[in-house]
Structure formats: structure tokens, C-alpha cells
Design a protein around this motif. Structure first.
Motif, PDB file in Angstrom:
ATOM      1  N   UNK A 234      89.367  37.573  30.018  1.00  0.00           N
ATOM      2  CA  UNK A 234      89.883  36.967  30.722  1.00  0.00           C
ATOM      3  C   UNK A 234      88.353  35.039  30.772  1.00  0.00           C
ATOM      4  N   UNK A 235      87.055  35.961  31.502  1.00  0.00           N
ATOM      5  CA  UNK A 235      86.260  35.184  31.415  1.00  0.00           C
ATOM      6  C   UNK A 235      84.601  35.450  30.643  1.00  0.00           C
ATOM      7  N   UNK A 236      84.080  34.208  30.242  1.00  0.00           N
ATOM      8  CA  UNK A 236      82.977  34.984  29.623  1.00  0.00           C
ATOM      9  C   UNK A 236      81.483  35.217  29.955  1.00  0.00           C
ATOM     10  N   UNK A 237      81.623  34.689  30.866  1.00  0.00           N
ATOM     11  CA  UNK A 237      80.529  35.185  32.168  1.00  0.00           C
ATOM     12  C   UNK A 237      80.455  34.630  33.028  1.00  0.00           C
ATOM     13  N   UNK A 238      79.013  34.545  34.281  1.00  0.00           N
ATOM     14  CA  UNK A 238      79.205  33.854  35.564  1.00  0.00           C
ATOM     15  C   UNK A 238      77.811  33.714  35.655  1.00  0.00           C
ATOM     16  N   UNK A 239      77.127  33.245  36.756  1.00  0.00           N
ATOM     17  CA  UNK A 239      76.335  32.787  37.307  1.00  0.00           C
ATOM     18  C   UNK A 239      76.382  33.292  38.459  1.00  0.00           C
ATOM     19  N   UNK A 240      75.242  33.919  39.317  1.00  0.00           N
ATOM     20  CA  UNK A 240      75.109  34.130  41.013  1.00  0.00           C
ATOM     21  C   UNK A 240      74.400  33.522  41.629  1.00  0.00           C
ATOM     22  N   UNK A 241      74.361  32.632  42.485  1.00  0.00           N
ATOM     23  CA  UNK A 241      73.702  31.614  43.372  1.00  0.00           C
ATOM     24  C   UNK A 241      73.114  30.480  42.728  1.00  0.00           C
ATOM     25  N   UNK A 242      73.950  29.883  42.197  1.00  0.00           N
ATOM     26  CA  UNK A 242      73.477  28.935  41.336  1.00  0.00           C
ATOM     27  C   UNK A 242      73.235  28.174  42.402  1.00  0.00           C
ATOM     28  N   UNK A 243      71.795  27.330  42.592  1.00  0.00           N
ATOM     29  CA  UNK A 243      71.235  26.274  42.963  1.00  0.00           C
ATOM     30  C   UNK A 243      71.875  24.548  42.311  1.00  0.00           C
ATOM     31  N   UNK A 244      72.383  23.502  43.045  1.00  0.00           N
ATOM     32  CA  UNK A 244      72.604  21.981  42.260  1.00  0.00           C
ATOM     33  C   UNK A 244      71.922  21.873  43.332  1.00  0.00           C
ATOM     34  N   UNK A 245      71.384  20.557  42.773  1.00  0.00           N
ATOM     35  CA  UNK A 245      70.379  19.562  43.822  1.00  0.00           C
ATOM     36  C   UNK A 245      71.124  17.730  43.321  1.00  0.00           C
ATOM     37  N   UNK A 246      71.009  17.607  44.972  1.00  0.00           N
ATOM     38  CA  UNK A 246      72.047  16.499  44.752  1.00  0.00           C
ATOM     39  C   UNK A 246      71.371  15.320  45.311  1.00  0.00           C
ATOM     40  N   UNK A 247      71.839  14.302  45.571  1.00  0.00           N
ATOM     41  CA  UNK A 247      70.905  13.085  45.487  1.00  0.00           C
ATOM     42  C   UNK A 247      71.027  13.258  47.579  1.00  0.00           C
ATOM     43  N   UNK A 248      69.869  12.921  47.588  1.00  0.00           N
ATOM     44  CA  UNK A 248      69.077  12.860  49.315  1.00  0.00           C
ATOM     45  C   UNK A 248      68.346  14.000  49.272  1.00  0.00           C
ATOM     46  N   UNK A 249      68.232  14.193  48.637  1.00  0.00           N
ATOM     47  CA  UNK A 249      66.655  15.684  48.633  1.00  0.00           C
ATOM     48  C   UNK A 249      67.713  17.289  48.917  1.00  0.00           C
ATOM     49  N   UNK A 250      69.180  17.085  48.908  1.00  0.00           N
ATOM     50  CA  UNK A 250      69.946  18.048  49.453  1.00  0.00           C
ATOM     51  C   UNK A 250      70.174  19.492  48.307  1.00  0.00           C
ATOM     52  N   UNK A 251      70.445  20.246  48.826  1.00  0.00           N
ATOM     53  CA  UNK A 251      70.718  21.369  47.342  1.00  0.00           C
ATOM     54  C   UNK A 251      71.731  22.150  48.000  1.00  0.00           C
TER      55      UNK A 251
END
Length: 72
Positions: free
Chosen positions: A40-57
């Protein structure tokens, strides 16, 4: 002063040589592994960072790639 515990009382655990911040996070990892085995799932990643506006992560616990595409 004694060391502070986790804000919500979570207990860190280890699975497959990886550390998880809580038993719930580790249980979700176990669940995703079953979904991968079932196809059902082909793969997954752990602890993925997303960089958001305003220097937020934001770091998500899991990014899951479903066989049928994005869930929605």
C-alpha cells in the motif's frame, strides 16, 4: 535541580537501531512498515525538514509515499 522530563510524558524507544521520541511514533513506524510489506505504501522518509516562510522550520515525523498517490 532534577532533569526535566518530556513535556507530555513521552518515553523514547528504539526500533531497528533508530531512536523514536515516543512509543506512539515507534508504533506508527511499525504500522508503516506493514503497509510497505502489503504494497500500500511504496516508501517513507523520517524526520523530514520543511523550510517555511519567516525562517521557520518544521520537521515532520514521517513523509509517506502511497501506491495510489497523495492521500486526500
Amino acid at each position: 535541580m532534577p532533569p526535566m522530563g518530556h513535556k507530555y510524558g513521552a518515553v523514547a524507544v528504539e526500533r531497528d537501531g533508530m531512536r523514536f521520541d515516543s512509543k506512539l511514533e515507534a508504533a506508527y513506524y511499525d504500522h508503516i512498515k506493514i503497509l510497505v510489506t502489503d504494497g500500500e505504501v511504496v516508501g517513507f522518509l523520517r524526520q523530514v525538514p520543511f523550510h517555511l516562510p519567516g525562517n521557520a522550520r518544521y520537521v515532520c515525523d514521517f513523509q509517506v509515499f502511497w501506491r495510489d498517490g497523495p492521500a486526500g
